[in-house]
Enzyme design. Structure first.
Site, PDB file in Angstrom:
ATOM      1  N   GLY A  11       0.798  -1.223   0.000  1.00 34.04           N
ATOM      2  CA  GLY A  11       0.000   0.000   0.000  1.00 34.04           C
ATOM      3  C   GLY A  11       0.825   1.265   0.000  1.00 34.04           C
ATOM      4  N   GLY A  15      -0.030   8.332   1.116  1.00 40.57           N
ATOM      5  CA  GLY A  15      -0.173   8.350   2.568  1.00 40.57           C
ATOM      6  C   GLY A  15       0.965   7.740   3.349  1.00 40.57           C
ATOM      7  N   ILE A  16       0.605   7.004   4.392  1.00 40.16           N
ATOM      8  CA  ILE A  16       1.595   6.423   5.294  1.00 40.16           C
ATOM      9  C   ILE A  16       2.520   5.462   4.548  1.00 40.16           C
ATOM     10  CG2 ILE A  16       1.919   4.959   7.322  1.00 40.16           C
ATOM     11  CD1 ILE A  16      -0.699   6.013   8.429  1.00 40.16           C
ATOM     12  N   TYR A 154     -14.747  -1.683   9.904  1.00 40.19           N
ATOM     13  CA  TYR A 154     -13.329  -1.296   9.923  1.00 40.19           C
ATOM     14  C   TYR A 154     -12.686  -1.637  11.264  1.00 40.19           C
ATOM     15  CZ  TYR A 154      -9.170   1.672   9.753  1.00 40.19           C
ATOM     16  OH  TYR A 154      -7.873   2.136   9.805  1.00 40.19           O
TER      17      TYR A 154
END
Length: 281
Positions: A11, A15-16, A154
């Site tokens: 991923g 972002g992170i 989530y």
């Protein structure tokens, strides 16, 4: 084959994950930066080039919900580098809704990416990490400790990841593999933007839950005004890769530490319920 340490991060298109890939490369790792769609690698490759890290960042396709994709990526890494020293499970997907108004397919999709994707990738990487005496670093969330309104699926997935990793850690340690979970709070990244929420439509579909959802969304939008940057949230991930003995559980900010502490000291659940009920009023 290489003698340099190799880390695979899932991923990394934004972002992170993107920040962790650049941070790990800056710390001297050879980074296998993976993403489901390599057409989205532009920001990562630009960042690597601008920071003089292009020779340390290699982009590969990996879809965490596809075991064949995971296996193919790892086979390539071992064929090209001869080793894997660390796995960072970062890929994830948000999901806002409440169970009465969500389909079971919606819930399963959130679980598939956030939980089973982690399980699939970790399982495939473990033989290589045993060989290198490596480590697994998994990005969970403060939502993996404290259940939050309108995040049932989530948080369920992140709770599952925390339980999975907490159970795996002592077993993995017996074969020389360290396990760490990293718990960010609010992060100013594309993760939330990628939800693509049409707020008026979401509220219209919320039925009797609309007033509570409106209160929750207003509170959440204001909380992201003081969010960490992706680089700030990624710094503890890089530290967990490099520390000789990383902690099992690491929060990425003082706010995250205080927030998760509410749950960890809450034997009867009342402190968390008092806190989160205020979010939907």
């Amino acid at each position: 084959m290489t003698s340099e340490k190799i880390v695979l991060i899932t991923g990394t298109s934004s972002g992170i994950g993107l920040a962790a890939a650049l941070g790990a490369a800056r710390a001297g790792w050879t980074v296998i930066a993976t993403m489901r769609d390599t057409g989205k690698a532009g920001a990562l490759l630009k960042g690597a080039d601008e920071n003089g890290l292009a020779d340390r960042v290699q982009v590969k396709r990996l879809d965490v919900v596809d075991p064949e994709s995971v296996a193919a990526c790892l086979d390539e890494v071992i064929a090209e580098h001869g080793r894997l020293d660390a796995l960072v499970n970062n890929a994830g997907a948000a999901g806002v809704g409440t169970i009465e108004r969500s389909s079971l397919d919606d819930v399963r999709a959130v679980m598939e990416v956030n939980f089973f994707g982690v399980v699939t990738t970790t399982r495939a990487a473990l033989p290589h990490l045993r060989a290198s005496g490596g480590r697994v670093v998994t990005v969970t969330s403060v939502g993996g400790v404290v259940g939050q309104p309108f995040n049932e699926a989530y948080c369920a997935a992140k709770f599952a990841v925390e339980g999975f990793m907490e159970s795996l850690a002592p077993v993995a340690a017996t074969v020389g593999v360290a396990v760490t979970v990293v718990e960010p709070g609010a992060v100013a990244s594309e993760f939330v933007a990628n939800l693509g929420l049409d707020i008026p439509a979401v509220l219209a579909e919320a039925g009797p839950y609309a007033p509570a959802l409106q209160a929750y969304l207003s509170r959440t939008q204001s909380s992201f005004a003081n969010a960490q940057s992706p680089a700030e949230a990624a710094a503890p991930i890089v530290a967990a890769l490099t520390d000789e003995r990383p902690a099992f559980r690491i929060q990425t900010s003082q706010w995250a530490r205080e927030f998760t502490a509410t749950k960890l000291a809450d034997l009867d659940g009342s402190a968390v319920q008092d806190l989160t009920r205020a979010w939907v009023r």
